[in-house]
Design an enzyme around this catalytic site. Structure first.
Site, PDB file in Angstrom:
ATOM      1  N   ARG A 153       0.814  -1.227   0.000  1.00  0.00           N
ATOM      2  CA  ARG A 153       0.000   0.000   0.000  1.00  0.00           C
ATOM      3  C   ARG A 153       0.845   1.274   0.000  1.00  0.00           C
ATOM      4  NH1 ARG A 153      -2.176  -3.846  -0.871  1.00  0.00           N
ATOM      5  NH2 ARG A 153      -4.109  -4.704  -0.006  1.00  0.00           N
ATOM      6  N   SER A 206     -10.651  -2.225   2.436  1.00  0.00           N
ATOM      7  CA  SER A 206     -10.049  -2.234   3.773  1.00  0.00           C
ATOM      8  C   SER A 206      -9.754  -0.815   4.230  1.00  0.00           C
ATOM      9  CB  SER A 206      -8.755  -3.036   3.766  1.00  0.00           C
ATOM     10  OG  SER A 206      -9.070  -4.393   3.567  1.00  0.00           O
ATOM     11  N   GLU A 224      -5.528   2.927   5.647  1.00  0.00           N
ATOM     12  CA  GLU A 224      -5.171   2.613   4.256  1.00  0.00           C
ATOM     13  C   GLU A 224      -5.899   3.572   3.313  1.00  0.00           C
ATOM     14  OE1 GLU A 224      -5.424  -1.549   3.115  1.00  0.00           O
ATOM     15  OE2 GLU A 224      -6.098  -0.984   1.107  1.00  0.00           O
TER      16      GLU A 224
END
Ligand code: FAD
Length: 285
Positions: A163, A210, A280
């Site tokens: 990420r 997420s 995230e």
């Protein structure tokens, strides 16, 4: 003077352009179709604009978003094939690219199937799933800085990881990938990955995937479940009953609801587990 080819819209509802379905109105929303128009626009707009991909990793505040928002369209949605190399505009959706490459006898993106994102967004966010990464078959990217200068960056000049990508802070306008030949099992593999995804993730309601990165100690979803927050509601939002790292919109979720649930989750996970959860998702305010 902004080019006549650039479409300017006022007060665009950003909730309709994000997968979570939350967000206020963009004061100025630009639809830009070519690299030269993008360069001109960047030289003329004052504050650094937001770049909207497919809106699948965004939490946008309610009310007026004063920074200009740019959506890349037109030529940024084109793909060109040269042997096993695909030159891809950054606004192409992954789902389209997978179908296109399969049709052209190329594989390589199977394990990413089901991520509802644009290629530009994936490269900037460092998207990955099931041991595959959007960078796996990348050759180089074409980027523009916010002053309107265009240049290419080779894969080995990019830092990327879970990420994370050093492309952030620039605008990805295109990318070229060198894909392997499509193995006869590609279609089956995609079907299996989609089934796995549906079994694990919550696709029943709008979400932004997420919310937190997985810390090194455990999956964020497991930690959230262990501290008893699965199913917790706030206003129109809920921590998914199926995947505790997803916040789902029951219909009228607001930015405040999301912010509360995120902060509350961080606080409780830290208090009970001593682990700091990092977001995230990206926030626009
Ligand atoms: C149901 C669901 C499942 C998901 N599963 C996964 C998964 O398995 N793995 C994973 O990694 N992610 C997953 N995600 C999260 C999301 O899809 C990724 O983060 C994706 O990379 C975001 O791409 P986007 O085009 O939607 O970007 P957006 O959400 O539109 O934007 C995200 C950020 O990227 C920037 N950006 C977008 N396009 C560009 C561009 N061309 N140039 C510069 N900056 C740009 C934006 O400004 C913003 O800061 C999931 C999301 C959902 C809703």
């Amino acid at each position: 003077m902004v080019s006549e080819r650039i479409k300017i819209k006022k007060n665009v509802d950003l909730d309709l352009l994000t997968t979570l379905g939350i967000g206020g109105k963009a004061n100025y929303f630009f639809l830009v179709g070519t690299v030269s128009d993008l360069s001109k626009l960047l030289k003329e707009t004052g504050p650094r604009p937001y770049i909207l991909g497919n809106g699948s990793n965004l939490l946008i505040k309610d009310g007026l978003i004063k920074k200009p928002v740019i959506k890349l369209v037109g030529k940024f949605g084109q793909v060109r094939k040269k042997g096993n190399v695909l030159e891809v505009g950054s606004s192409i959706l992954l789902s389209f690219l997978i179908k296109y490459s399969l049709k052209e006898g190329l594989g390589g993106l199977e394990n990413l199937a089901g991520i509802p994102a644009s290629i530009g967004g994936m490269l900037v966010c460092g998207a990955s799933s099931f041991q595959a990464n959007i960078f796996d078959y990348l050759k180089e990217v074409e980027v523009m800085d916010f002053k309107g200068k265009l240049y290419k960056i080779k894969k080995d000049e990019i830092n990327y990881g879970y990420r994370y990508s050093s492309l952030s802070g620039r605008i990805v306008v295109g990318a070229s990938f060198s894909f392997p030949g499509n193995k006869s099992k590609s279609k089956e593999k995609i079907k299996n990955i989609i089934q796995k995804r549906i079994a694990l993730q919550d696709f029943s309601l709008p979400s932004c995937g997420s919310v937190f990165k997985n810390p090194s100690q455990a999956a964020a979803g497991n930690l959230i479940e262990q501290v008893g927050l699965k199913g917790k509601r706030r206003g129109g939002l809920k921590i998914s009953d199926k995947h505790a790292n997803f916040i789902v919109n029951l219909g009228k979720g607001s930015f405040q609801d999301a912010d509360y649930l995120i902060q509350n989750t961080k606080d409780i996970v830290y208090r009970k587990k001593g682990i700091v959860l990092e977001e995230e998702i990206q926030r626009w305010s």
